[in-house]
Design a protein around this motif. Structure first.
Motif, PDB file in Angstrom:
ATOM      1  N   HIS A   1      21.416  -6.975  25.835  1.00 33.62           N
ATOM      2  CA  HIS A   1      20.066  -6.880  25.847  1.00 33.62           C
ATOM      3  C   HIS A   1      19.591  -5.869  27.329  1.00 33.62           C
ATOM      4  CE1 HIS A   1      20.615  -9.748  21.835  1.00 33.62           C
ATOM      5  NE2 HIS A   1      20.783 -10.439  22.738  1.00 33.62           N
TER       6      HIS A   1
ATOM      7  N   ALA B   1      11.595 -18.387  24.405  1.00 35.81           N
ATOM      8  CA  ALA B   1      12.850 -18.750  24.988  1.00 35.81           C
ATOM      9  C   ALA B   1      13.108 -20.308  25.403  1.00 35.81           C
ATOM     10  CB  ALA B   1      12.905 -17.646  26.519  1.00 35.81           C
TER      11      ALA B   1
ATOM     12  N   LEU C   1      19.302 -21.530  34.040  1.00 35.81           N
ATOM     13  CA  LEU C   1      21.363 -20.669  33.783  1.00 35.81           C
ATOM     14  C   LEU C   1      22.009 -21.094  34.701  1.00 35.81           C
ATOM     15  CD1 LEU C   1      19.221 -17.034  32.853  1.00 35.81           C
ATOM     16  CD2 LEU C   1      19.697 -19.295  30.630  1.00 35.81           C
TER      17      LEU C   1
ATOM     18  N   MET D   1      27.665 -13.819  32.506  1.00 28.81           N
ATOM     19  CA  MET D   1      26.023 -14.077  32.013  1.00 28.81           C
ATOM     20  C   MET D   1      25.836 -13.265  33.265  1.00 28.81           C
ATOM     21  SD  MET D   1      23.141 -15.696  31.173  1.00 28.81           S
ATOM     22  CE  MET D   1      21.997 -14.917  31.077  1.00 28.81           C
TER      23      MET D   1
ATOM     24  N   VAL E   1      21.722 -11.056  34.897  1.00 25.41           N
ATOM     25  CA  VAL E   1      20.981 -10.083  34.705  1.00 25.41           C
ATOM     26  C   VAL E   1      20.801  -9.381  35.754  1.00 25.41           C
ATOM     27  CG1 VAL E   1      18.518 -10.866  35.060  1.00 25.41           C
ATOM     28  CG2 VAL E   1      19.670 -12.765  34.350  1.00 25.41           C
TER      29      VAL E   1
ATOM     30  N   THR F   1      20.838  -8.427  30.468  1.00 21.78           N
ATOM     31  CA  THR F   1      20.990  -8.830  30.590  1.00 21.78           C
ATOM     32  C   THR F   1      22.832  -9.800  29.717  1.00 21.78           C
ATOM     33  OG1 THR F   1      21.686 -11.772  30.398  1.00 21.78           O
ATOM     34  CG2 THR F   1      20.512 -10.594  29.001  1.00 21.78           C
ATOM     35  N   GLU F   2      23.745 -10.289  30.103  1.00 18.33           N
ATOM     36  CA  GLU F   2      24.880  -9.847  29.045  1.00 18.33           C
ATOM     37  C   GLU F   2      25.304 -10.703  28.823  1.00 18.33           C
ATOM     38  OE1 GLU F   2      29.527  -6.499  28.683  1.00 18.33           O
ATOM     39  OE2 GLU F   2      27.634  -6.547  30.334  1.00 18.33           O
ATOM     40  N   THR F   3      26.277 -10.951  28.125  1.00 22.69           N
ATOM     41  CA  THR F   3      26.705 -12.167  28.187  1.00 22.69           C
ATOM     42  C   THR F   3      28.578 -11.765  27.842  1.00 22.69           C
ATOM     43  OG1 THR F   3      25.373 -13.415  28.050  1.00 22.69           O
ATOM     44  CG2 THR F   3      27.252 -14.616  27.041  1.00 22.69           C
TER      45      THR F   3
ATOM     46  N   SER G   1      20.547 -16.805  20.635  1.00 20.54           N
ATOM     47  CA  SER G   1      20.274 -16.177  21.679  1.00 20.54           C
ATOM     48  C   SER G   1      20.072 -14.594  21.980  1.00 20.54           C
ATOM     49  CB  SER G   1      22.102 -16.407  21.948  1.00 20.54           C
ATOM     50  OG  SER G   1      21.951 -16.398  23.346  1.00 20.54           O
TER      51      SER G   1
ATOM     52  N   THR H   1      16.040 -15.848  22.560  1.00 24.53           N
ATOM     53  CA  THR H   1      16.389 -15.944  23.850  1.00 24.53           C
ATOM     54  C   THR H   1      15.972 -15.579  25.030  1.00 24.53           C
ATOM     55  OG1 THR H   1      16.561 -18.058  23.100  1.00 24.53           O
ATOM     56  CG2 THR H   1      16.987 -17.959  25.262  1.00 24.53           C
ATOM     57  N   ARG H   2      17.631 -14.636  25.371  1.00 27.91           N
ATOM     58  CA  ARG H   2      17.245 -13.219  25.431  1.00 27.91           C
ATOM     59  C   ARG H   2      16.574 -12.132  26.046  1.00 27.91           C
ATOM     60  NH1 ARG H   2      22.523 -15.044  26.291  1.00 27.91           N
ATOM     61  NH2 ARG H   2      22.544 -16.799  27.436  1.00 27.91           N
ATOM     62  N   GLN H   3      15.969 -11.836  24.635  1.00 31.12           N
ATOM     63  CA  GLN H   3      14.820 -10.393  24.821  1.00 31.12           C
ATOM     64  C   GLN H   3      13.674 -11.770  25.547  1.00 31.12           C
ATOM     65  OE1 GLN H   3      15.115  -9.823  21.070  1.00 31.12           O
ATOM     66  NE2 GLN H   3      16.447  -8.775  21.054  1.00 31.12           N
TER      67      GLN H   3
END
Length: 179
Positions: free
Chosen positions: A22, A48, A70, A119, A121, A130-132, A156, A159-161
């Motif tokens: 995202h 979130a 996190l 993960m 940021v 952010t990437e998971t 998820s 939440t990330r957005q």
């Protein structure tokens, strides 16, 4: 990165089975944005906060989203001035945790039944993201993890957005106060 260097995430988990990304633009400098990444609190990300509360996470209003919450899900991995990175592992079966640091296990563990998670940021080129990434150590574990991933992915993503919007709002407030 413009230098051709790989991101911390690319070094940590260059291959994955499951991935979620995202991002949003933030018109501020790197120092301001990364400060906001480290300082944003759950009260600034109400959606979130609600979604994470369902998981039983400590989402107290003034608890910092990234650095307190996190990072509790794994080990923080040093990754430069533009990226907050953490690594985690989870055994799907009741097996003993392999020996080593979480970062070492994410990098080298091949024991069956393990799910490796990275993960981040990151702020680069005016984009906060952010990437998971998730990698299972064997096919059986990947098949078992897939339903969970499909179940949690929508929430998820929301939440990330929400987290990214909270960080951007804080960065813009800080930039306006400084300018």
């Amino acid at each position: 990165m413009s230098t051709g260097e790989r991101t911390g995430m690319e070094r940590l988990l260059p291959h994955w089975h499951f991935r979620e990304v995202h991002s949003l633009a933030v018109p501020a400098d790197q120092e301001t944005v990364m400060s906001a990444v480290y300082e944003a609190v759950w009260s600034e990300a109400p959606l979130a906060r609600v979604l994470m509360a369902v998981t039983g996470a400590d989402v107290s209003a003034e608890r910092r989203i990234v650095t307190d919450s996190l990072s509790a899900m794994g080990d923080v991995i040093p990754s430069g001035d533009d990226e907050f990175l953490f690594a985690g592992i989870q055994a799907l079966d009741d097996i003993p945790r392999p020996t080593g640091t979480t970062a070492e296990l994410v990098e080298r563990c091949t024991d069956p039944g393990i799910v490796k998670v990275g993960m981040n940021v990151r702020f680069a080129g005016g984009v906060l993201s952010t990437e998971t990434r998730v990698l299972a150590t064997d096919e059986r574990t990947r098949r078992r993890f897939r339903p969970y991933w499909l179940f949690i992915r929508f929430a998820s993503g929301l939440t990330r957005q929400s987290m990214l919007r909270a960080i951007r709002a804080r960065a813009l407030r800080q930039a306006a106060a400084a300018g």
